[in-house]
Each structure stands twice: as structure tokens, then as C-alpha cells.
Write a protein that holds these residues in place. Structure first.
Motif, PDB file in Angstrom:
ATOM      1  N   ASP A 205      18.546 -25.442  82.176  1.00  0.00           N
ATOM      2  CA  ASP A 205      18.552 -24.654  80.938  1.00  0.00           C
ATOM      3  C   ASP A 205      19.229 -23.318  81.233  1.00  0.00           C
ATOM      4  OD1 ASP A 205      18.036 -23.037  78.769  1.00  0.00           O
ATOM      5  OD2 ASP A 205      15.952 -23.690  78.539  1.00  0.00           O
ATOM      6  N   ARG A 206      20.459 -23.162  80.771  1.00  0.00           N
ATOM      7  CA  ARG A 206      21.257 -21.994  81.143  1.00  0.00           C
ATOM      8  C   ARG A 206      20.893 -20.739  80.351  1.00  0.00           C
ATOM      9  NH1 ARG A 206      26.573 -21.950  81.087  1.00  0.00           N
ATOM     10  NH2 ARG A 206      26.995 -21.336  83.225  1.00  0.00           N
ATOM     11  N   ASP A 207      19.924 -20.860  79.455  1.00  0.00           N
ATOM     12  CA  ASP A 207      19.370 -19.664  78.816  1.00  0.00           C
ATOM     13  C   ASP A 207      18.080 -19.212  79.496  1.00  0.00           C
ATOM     14  OD1 ASP A 207      21.356 -19.466  76.845  1.00  0.00           O
ATOM     15  OD2 ASP A 207      20.354 -20.997  75.635  1.00  0.00           O
ATOM     16  N   LYS A 208      17.639 -20.015  80.480  1.00  0.00           N
ATOM     17  CA  LYS A 208      16.342 -19.739  81.109  1.00  0.00           C
ATOM     18  C   LYS A 208      16.475 -19.443  82.601  1.00  0.00           C
ATOM     19  CE  LYS A 208      11.675 -21.663  81.364  1.00  0.00           C
ATOM     20  NZ  LYS A 208      10.792 -22.743  80.888  1.00  0.00           N
ATOM     21  N   PHE A 209      17.434 -20.121  83.248  1.00  0.00           N
ATOM     22  CA  PHE A 209      17.590 -19.975  84.703  1.00  0.00           C
ATOM     23  C   PHE A 209      19.032 -19.566  85.034  1.00  0.00           C
ATOM     24  CE2 PHE A 209      14.193 -23.209  84.268  1.00  0.00           C
ATOM     25  CZ  PHE A 209      13.172 -22.533  84.921  1.00  0.00           C
ATOM     26  N   ALA A 210      19.205 -19.128  86.296  1.00  0.00           N
ATOM     27  CA  ALA A 210      20.527 -18.682  86.782  1.00  0.00           C
ATOM     28  C   ALA A 210      21.069 -17.547  85.911  1.00  0.00           C
ATOM     29  CB  ALA A 210      21.513 -19.847  86.855  1.00  0.00           C
ATOM     30  N   LEU A 211      20.243 -16.522  85.767  1.00  0.00           N
ATOM     31  CA  LEU A 211      20.551 -15.407  84.870  1.00  0.00           C
ATOM     32  C   LEU A 211      20.350 -14.058  85.554  1.00  0.00           C
ATOM     33  CD1 LEU A 211      18.400 -16.514  81.771  1.00  0.00           C
ATOM     34  CD2 LEU A 211      20.871 -16.844  82.046  1.00  0.00           C
TER      35      LEU A 211
END
Lengths: 407, 195
Positions: A205-211
Motif C-alpha cells: 500500500d503505497r499510501d501507507k508504507f515506504a513514505l
């Protein structure tokens, strides 16, 4: 324990009842951290040292610096010390990971230091940031605020619990991956931190992780500052341009030399830096998904494969020569997922007037023993002290070095 | 809480500032008073749920004792024994247990060939031997799991899988992610029956 062994006996009994299950358990999914791992590799994380290292064993004498610089031991006896923050009165706070402690280092009148424990028993309290007189500690998803901390070091009051307000993903949501934090105060008064990816490399989930994310200090108004940053454990705002910069740890198990760890420049909030599709500007061998890497923000600099580039600060002091002003010091903890060691040093990224990185050079070396493929220490963070000295935390030695310059 | 903080600070300050090697003989004396009732005179536990420590890498014992002392690892039967232990005692205890020859408990269950094979089949995809090494004897902070108590292995893997136990790094949590109870039972049986 008795209950667990009864449970275990229950499983065994169940297996005996269903012999087909016992003979052929369904294939378990490959764990996220092992994606791409070659058969036969014996690379594994290095053992930490969580006991006190006596000062005569702290390898300050092995440190190598450019001419004119000297290193001394600033603090010792603080096992696992990692990310640092400086209070308004000069107290240096240091977080940790496995040992779960937050330390305070105070300077005595004679220039020596004394250490104490601010908090313990926390899950990886790696993210520290001062906001005014308050120390914020981010331990995975737990956020604690210690108000007026420097006046209360000998009698630490209960912190204000801000965990729910920040709402960071839990250790379980991270599935045990990259859940420790780095924290920094922006020039806008917001707290900046990272949310690492919940695997080695995966669709997520690229809105939740790797941010990279930021919050108001009360935990409100979460904003995504950068997307597709695998695991940043170091960030700082440029003292002049006010742009956010961050280090990033590249994925594992894609070879000794790919990808490089990277330095990122965040010109605008919310831009996509490409992970997992691309790392260090080129396509991921398993997770590219047909994406062109040119569509993502390119890294500002390459920091070496598997070097574990972590804590970074712009040099804003005046003690060091002018050429270091507003340049980025970066602690590189050192590799494990590489056959030959890399990192285990402090590097400097030099920027030109336009904010482009012109070169990355080693600054503090001597901890990596190439001939014997061993290391003497692991630099994890840098901090520019108010007097212009550079403090370097060595997690493996439980020590902080102080680097000064004299002509 | 405050007292614990003060005690920890005093202990930290009290550590002698000199180089010393871990002392296995001193560790044996310490162990005789507080460890062997549960972990066994020879370091091979005969008590369900209690791990064997004989032949464990010293780094592993040291690191786990620190996690127990600091309350990071929750083991209600064990935390009180670790509380307040100076680093020196922990390092000496580790040296003692590391020096003992490893082996299975006396009450090891009979080997079930099918279950053993099922467990063995999981070790490839899970890359167990990468860290625990080919003979599962462990190295540095990574434990010996060969001939460990089967009930303890089940308990440890469930703890890692369910997030109730954390290591010094997070590899083990993700190594067992998604394993069913049946997978864990098979893996534990396989490892417990290695010699």
C-alpha cells in the motif's frame, strides 16, 4: 508455558489425526524479507553489542579524518545508542533499537559527560526530536512527549501519550519490517518521520508504507512528503532552501552492487521516488511492473551499495572550514547483505549553489577493516552540536564520538 | 519505575572500566544458584517450555538476557531472574552455557519420520539454515536450534509469528510470517530431532 506446551501437544495430535497434513504442509509463502535471496547465501545481520563497552575498547584511536580534525570520546557506556537530538540546554539525547532505551548525555563543568536513562523498555525508540523544551520519542508507532525534559532529567515524569493521535502503522502491520523511525523538526514546525516498507521488496500500500510523512506536533494533519522511499532512517531540511532531504536504504538480495543506497531531495510534497518499481534510478529485477524509471524523482546522489546510509545533518556550525558549511554529513552504519563490507563510516555529500550534489566523499573512516573483513564500530547518526563540533553515534560500541577542527 | 531507572543508571555507572574477558567459571557459580533448576545442570532443559542453553552461542545468550532484563522480551517465568543483572554477570553466564556440550533433553519425544520430513521440507523455502547454519548450531546472536526442546521451539516460533516476541533484529519475525500452527509443529519436530 504449560498452556503453550499443551497447545503444541494439541497440534501434534491434530497432525496425527490428519496424516496427509503431517506429510505435506501446504507450502508457506516466502517471507517478504527473503524475496530474491539466492540459494546457499549465508549472509545474515551482524550481532549487535548490547552490553557496556569499556572506554578503553572504544576504537576512537582507529578513526581517520581529514587533516586538522580530531576525534575524542564524548560519551560511552550507552549500549545501542543511535539517533541523537540536542536540547536547548545542550543535553544530547540518544535513542536505540533493540535495547529499548533513550539516553541523556549531560556535560559536566570540567568538559566530561555523564549519562542517564530517560526511558527504557520501549520497542525500538529510534526516533527522537526536540520541539521547544519537549522531547518526542517515536518507538515504532508509539509516540511519547516528555515536556520540559531537561529540567526533569533526575526525576523523569510520565510522558504525554500521543500514539493514537499520530496513528502510525503498528509493528504487526509492518510484519516486523522497517518499523523504526527517524524524526526531525521542519522549519515549518512540523515533525517529519519515515514509514518504512513492510517487507524487503513487495507490492504494498503505497499510501501507507515506504513514505516520508509529516505531522503537526500534536499528531494531526498527516501529510505525505514523499512516496516510494523504501526505508529512510535519516532526514533534514536544508538550512537555506528549506527543502527536505533524506537518506534511503535500498533493498536486499539483489546482488552485491545493486542497488545503491540513496540520498533524496524532496522539492515538492507528495512526489513519487519509485520504490518498489525502481531503486537508485534503475528498474527492480522482480517488481518493476513495466514502469519507466524516468517517471519517478531520481535520487540526488548514490551512497554506495548496502552501506546503510542512516542519520544525516547539514553542517550549520562555524567550527569546521567553510567548505563544509551547509553540506550533508551522513552516517553509514555498514553492510550485512553484501559479501564484502561497505560503509561503516561517515560521508559528506557536497552540494553546489543550486543544491545539486557534486560529489560524495568519505569523512570519518577507520572502522572498516577490509583486509580482515571485520568492523570495529557502526556509525548510525551525526549531530551538529551548538559549538560546531560533529557528534557521531556508534551503535556497536555504545559511544558517541566528538569531532572537532583546529587549524 | 523511577527506582528501576535509578537502579539501571547506577548499575551502568558501576561497570568496571577495564577490559575483561568473560569468565565461564564465574558464570558456572552464578548459574548454580539461579539457572540450573530449570535449564538443567548440564544446560539441557528437562522442563517443558524452558529452553536448553548448552552450546548456545555466547552472543545469543547475552543478547537475550539483555532483552529479558530490559523487559523487551516477555517471559514471565524468566524476567525476574534477569532483572537488575549486571552486564558482567550476563556475559559470564553466557560464556558458561556456551562452553557446555549441546544435546537433546532426556524426555525427547520419539521421532515421527513423516513429521520430521514435513518440517525439513519447510526449511528450504524459509531459508532457515542461512542464519542458523547448516547443522542448525547457530552463530553469534543466532541460536542453536538443533536438539532444542520441541515444545520450546513451538512456543518461540509462535511468539515470533504472532508478534509477542522480538529479536534484536526483525529477521525472525518475518522468517516465520504466514506459517500455520501445523507448519510450526513440523519445523519444531524436525529441529528437535537433529543431533
Amino acid at each position: 508455558m504449560v498452556r503453550t506446551s499443551l497447545l503444541a501437544a494439541g497440534f501434534l495430535a491434530a497432525l496425527a489425526t490428519f496424516p496427509a497434513l503431517a506429510q505435506a504442509p501446504a507450502p508457506a509463502p516466502v517471507p517478504g524479507w527473503a524475496v530474491g535471496r539466492p540459494e546457499g547465501s549465508t549472509l545474515a545481520p551482524h550481532a549487535p553489542r548490547l552490553t557496556v563497552t569499556p572506554p578503553d575498547q572504544v576504537p576512537v584511536g582507529a578513526l581517520r579524518l581529514p587533516p586538522g580534525f580530531q576525534a575524542e570520546i564524548y560519551a560511552h557506556g550507552i549500549p545501542g545508542a543511535r539517533m541523537m537530538a540536542e536540547g536547548p540546554n545542550g543535553t544530547i539525547f540518544a535513542g536505540s533499537r533493540a535495547i529499548g532505551r533513550v539516553y541523556a548525555v549531560r556535560r559536566n563543568a570540567d568538559g566530561t559527560t555523564r549519562t542517564s536513562i530517560v526511558a527504557q523498555g520501549l520497542a525500538q525508540p529510534n526516533g527522537l526530536v526536540m520541539v521547544g523544551n519537549s522531547l518526542f520519542v517515536i518507538a515504532v508507532n508509539r509516540v511519547l512527549r516528555y515536556d520540559n525534559i531537561e529540567a526533569n532529567l533526575d526525576n523523569i515524569p510520565a510522558p504525554v501519550e500521543l500514539t493514537a493521535a499520530f496513528g502510525l502503522p503498528t509493528e504487526q502491520e509492518h510484519a516486523g519490517n522497517h518499523h523504526w523511525k527517524f524524526a526531525s523538526l521542519g522549519p515549518d514546525g512540523r515533525i517529519y518521520t519515515n514509514v518504512g516498507v513492510n517487507c524487503n521488496v513487495c507490492e504494498t500500500d503505497r499510501d501507507k508504507f515506504a513514505l516520508l510523512v509529516s505531522f503537526n506536533p500534536d499528531g494531526s494533519d498527516r501529510r505525505i512528503e514523499a512516496r516510494g522511499v523504501r526505508n529512510s532512517v535519516g532526514m533534514a531540511h536544508h538550512p537555506v532552501t528549506r527543502e527536505l532531504w533524506a537518506t534511503n536504504n535500498g533493498r536486499d538480495w539483489a546482488g552485491n552492487d545493486w542497488p545503491n543506497d540513496t540520498l533524496h531531495r524532496i522539492r515538492r510534497s507528495g512526489e513519487d521516488h519509485g520504490f518498489p518499481y525502481c531503486s537508485a534510478g534503475s528498474a527492480d529485477p522482480q517488481f518493476n511492473a513495466g514502469r519507466a524509471c524516468s517517471e519517478f524523482v531520481q535520487p540526488a546522489a548514490l551512497l554506495g551499495p548496502h552501506t546503510a546510509a542512516l542519520g544525516m545533518r547539514f553542517y550549520t556550525g562555524t567550527m569546521f572550514p567553510e567548505q563544509y558549511r551547509n553540506q550533508i554529513f551522513i552516517a553509514r552504519r555498514g553492510s550485512w547483505n553484501r559479501e564484502r563490507l561497505s560503509g561503516f563510516d561517515v560521508a559528506v555529500a557536497h552540494l553546489d549553489a543550486q543544491g545539486n550534489v557534486t560529489r560524495v566523499e568519505e569523512f570519518m573512516t577507520g572502522l572498516r577493516d577490509d583486509a580482515n573483513q571485520r568492523f570495529l564500530g557502526r556509525p548510525v547518526d551525526v549531530q551538529v552540536a551548538r559549538d560546531g563540533a560533529l557528534l557521531v553515534a556508534d551503535e556497536q560500541m555504545g559511544a558517541i564520538y566528538r569531532i572537532t577542527y583546529r587549524q | 519505575m523511577l527506582l528501576r531507572l535509578l537502579a539501571a543508571a547506577l548499575l551502568a555507572a558501576a561497570v568496571p572500566e577495564m577490559a575483561r574477558a568473560a569468565d565461564a567459571a564465574r558464570g558456572a557459580d552464578l548459574a548454580a544458584h539461579r539457572c540450573v533448576n530449570c535449564h538443567g545442570d548440564n544446560g539441557r532443559s528437562q522442563v517443558p517450555g524452558v529452553p536448553s542453553l548448552a552450546g548456545q552461542p555466547a552472543d545469543f545468550i547475552t543478547v537475550q538476557m539483555i532483552l529479558l532484563r530490559e523487559g523487551i522480551r516477555h517471559a514471565p517465568a524468566m524476567n525476574p531472574f534477569a532483572q537488575g543483572l549486571p552486564d558482567r554477570d550476563i556475559e559470564d553466564l553466557a560464556a558458561f552455557f556456551a562452553s557446555l556440550p549441546p544435546g537433546p533433553p532426556d524426555d525427547r519425544t520419539p521421532k515421527d519420520e513423516a513429521l520430521f520430513a514435513a518440517g525439513q521440507a519447510l526449511t528450504g523455502p524459509r531459508h532457515c539454515a542461512t542464519c542458523h547454519v547448516a547443522d542448525y548450531g547457530g552463530r553469534a546472536q543466532i541460536p542453536r536450534v538443533a536438539a532444542q526442546r520441541e515444545d520450546y521451539l513451538v512456543q518461540a516460533m509462535i511468539g515470533y509469528r504472532d508478534g509477542t516476541r522480538a529479536g534484536v533484529d526483525t529477521q525472525m519475525n518475518s522468517a516465520v510470517i504466514g506459517l500455520s500452527n501445523a507448519h510450526i509443529a513440523a519445523l519444531a519436530h524436525f529441529l528437535a530431532h537433529l543431533d
